[in-house]
Design a protein around this motif. Structure first.
Motif, PDB file in Angstrom:
ATOM      1  N   GLU A  10      16.756 -16.900  32.632  1.00 28.89           N
ATOM      2  CA  GLU A  10      17.934 -17.765  32.522  1.00 28.89           C
ATOM      3  C   GLU A  10      18.962 -17.463  33.597  1.00 28.89           C
ATOM      4  O   GLU A  10      19.821 -18.302  33.908  1.00 28.89           O
ATOM      5  N   LEU A  11      18.892 -16.274  34.187  1.00 30.68           N
ATOM      6  CA  LEU A  11      19.846 -15.917  35.234  1.00 30.68           C
ATOM      7  C   LEU A  11      19.563 -16.644  36.541  1.00 30.68           C
ATOM      8  O   LEU A  11      20.411 -16.668  37.438  1.00 30.68           O
ATOM      9  N   LEU A  12      18.390 -17.237  36.677  1.00 37.11           N
ATOM     10  CA  LEU A  12      18.082 -17.986  37.892  1.00 37.11           C
ATOM     11  C   LEU A  12      19.042 -19.161  38.072  1.00 37.11           C
ATOM     12  O   LEU A  12      19.276 -19.603  39.194  1.00 37.11           O
ATOM     13  N   ASP A  13      19.604 -19.660  36.976  1.00 33.13           N
ATOM     14  CA  ASP A  13      20.559 -20.765  37.068  1.00 33.13           C
ATOM     15  C   ASP A  13      21.844 -20.348  37.765  1.00 33.13           C
ATOM     16  O   ASP A  13      22.627 -21.199  38.183  1.00 33.13           O
ATOM     17  N   GLU A  14      22.088 -19.039  37.887  1.00 34.36           N
ATOM     18  CA  GLU A  14      23.293 -18.548  38.546  1.00 34.36           C
ATOM     19  C   GLU A  14      23.063 -18.259  40.032  1.00 34.36           C
ATOM     20  O   GLU A  14      23.979 -17.798  40.709  1.00 34.36           O
ATOM     21  N   LEU A  15      21.856 -18.525  40.514  1.00 36.38           N
ATOM     22  CA  LEU A  15      21.525 -18.278  41.914  1.00 36.38           C
ATOM     23  C   LEU A  15      21.439 -19.581  42.694  1.00 36.38           C
ATOM     24  O   LEU A  15      21.116 -20.642  42.134  1.00 36.38           O
ATOM     25  N   ASP A  16      21.702 -19.500  43.993  1.00 40.67           N
ATOM     26  CA  ASP A  16      21.622 -20.661  44.876  1.00 40.67           C
ATOM     27  C   ASP A  16      20.661 -20.349  46.022  1.00 40.67           C
ATOM     28  O   ASP A  16      20.389 -19.186  46.329  1.00 40.67           O
ATOM     29  N   GLY A  17      20.163 -21.395  46.676  1.00 42.12           N
ATOM     30  CA  GLY A  17      19.339 -21.225  47.855  1.00 42.12           C
ATOM     31  C   GLY A  17      17.898 -21.674  47.646  1.00 42.12           C
ATOM     32  O   GLY A  17      17.439 -21.837  46.512  1.00 42.12           O
ATOM     33  N   GLU A  18      17.200 -21.901  48.743  1.00 39.06           N
ATOM     34  CA  GLU A  18      15.831 -22.388  48.697  1.00 39.06           C
ATOM     35  C   GLU A  18      14.879 -21.415  47.986  1.00 39.06           C
ATOM     36  O   GLU A  18      13.856 -21.801  47.440  1.00 39.06           O
ATOM     37  N   GLY A  19      15.229 -20.117  48.036  1.00 40.49           N
ATOM     38  CA  GLY A  19      14.357 -19.127  47.419  1.00 40.49           C
ATOM     39  C   GLY A  19      14.298 -19.209  45.917  1.00 40.49           C
ATOM     40  O   GLY A  19      13.359 -18.685  45.297  1.00 40.49           O
ATOM     41  N   VAL A  20      15.270 -19.853  45.299  1.00 44.44           N
ATOM     42  CA  VAL A  20      15.299 -19.931  43.836  1.00 44.44           C
ATOM     43  C   VAL A  20      14.082 -20.699  43.320  1.00 44.44           C
ATOM     44  O   VAL A  20      13.520 -20.355  42.272  1.00 44.44           O
ATOM     45  N   THR A  21      13.650 -21.717  44.051  1.00 44.09           N
ATOM     46  CA  THR A  21      12.466 -22.468  43.640  1.00 44.09           C
ATOM     47  C   THR A  21      11.242 -21.568  43.563  1.00 44.09           C
ATOM     48  O   THR A  21      10.444 -21.651  42.618  1.00 44.09           O
ATOM     49  N   LEU A  22      11.092 -20.660  44.529  1.00 45.67           N
ATOM     50  CA  LEU A  22       9.963 -19.732  44.500  1.00 45.67           C
ATOM     51  C   LEU A  22      10.101 -18.760  43.335  1.00 45.67           C
ATOM     52  O   LEU A  22       9.094 -18.415  42.693  1.00 45.67           O
ATOM     53  N   LEU A  23      11.303 -18.323  43.044  1.00 40.03           N
ATOM     54  CA  LEU A  23      11.502 -17.398  41.928  1.00 40.03           C
ATOM     55  C   LEU A  23      11.133 -18.046  40.592  1.00 40.03           C
ATOM     56  O   LEU A  23      10.629 -17.376  39.695  1.00 40.03           O
ATOM     57  N   ARG A  24      11.382 -19.336  40.489  1.00 38.79           N
ATOM     58  CA  ARG A  24      11.036 -20.023  39.229  1.00 38.79           C
ATOM     59  C   ARG A  24       9.532 -20.106  39.046  1.00 38.79           C
ATOM     60  O   ARG A  24       9.053 -20.201  37.922  1.00 38.79           O
TER      61      ARG A  24
END
Length: 203
Positions: A189-203
């Motif tokens: 749920e903390l991924l919603d607090e991150l920005d940037g193209e890398g967030v898609t890979l983290l998901r």
């Protein structure tokens, strides 16, 4: 410069302070750990860090390395402890020893820091985490095979927006040091607090 052991001790003392002020309803509140209440998180933290290194090794062998099984067994064993007793144990065992002293106190520090946030966020009791503790925890999360921060964030560059810290290679995922740490430790749920193209890979 404050030693990691001293940082771990301070973190645990502040964790005890937090627990001491909780109401019965707050102890029963669901935490960020799936299926665990605030009380479960506190019990787990105390039980895990209270093991001797020998006992930790024995438990790992018996569970064949299954950390979830170890955690479940310990919760069941310690289920009868009252909140007052949990606070007492959290405070009494503030000085890192046994499992908590592994990696010069880094295990004790990161365990208490992460689980304190697992409790604080659902209770809406935020805090400003001291940067020196956060720096040590971020670095350790990246190299610990148990935490698996590097595994979860491979091919992504993590960049803290509120402190001088970054790690990894690839598209960036940017956010506060706290959000990056909790994301590295599996709090999706903390991924919603991150920005940037890398967030898609983290998901």
């Amino acid at each position: 410069m404050t030693s990691v052991r001293a940082l771990a001790r301070l973190e645990r003392e502040e964790f005890a302070d937090l627990l001491e002020g909780l109401t019965p309803q707050q102890w029963a509140t669901p935490s960020l750990c799936d299926g665990w209440s605030v009380r479960d998180v506190a019990t787990h933290t105390i039980a895990y860090l209270g093991q001797s290194r020998t006992r930790l090794l024995i438990n790992m062998i018996r569970a064949r390395g299954d950390v979830d099984r170890i955690n479940a067994d310990q919760l069941q064993e310690q289920a009868g402890r009252s909140p007052a007793r949990l606070v007492e144990l959290m405070r009494q065992r503030a000085e890192p020893s046994g499992a908590a002293a592994l990696y010069r106190g880094r295990v004790g520090l990161i365990e208490c820091l992460i689980h304190q946030q697992d409790i604080r966020r659902p209770l809406k009791q935020p805090r400003s985490i001291p940067e020196d503790r956060l720096q040590v925890s971020l670095d350790y999360a990246r190299v610990s095979p148990v935490i698996g921060g590097a595994r979860r964030t491979r091919r992504v560059r993590l960049v803290a927006t509120d402190m001088d810290w970054s790690a990894g290679h690839g598209p960036e995922a940017r956010g506060t040091g706290e959000a990056l740490l909790l994301a590295m430790t599996g709090r999706a749920e903390l991924l919603d607090e991150l920005d940037g193209e890398g967030v898609t890979l983290l998901r």
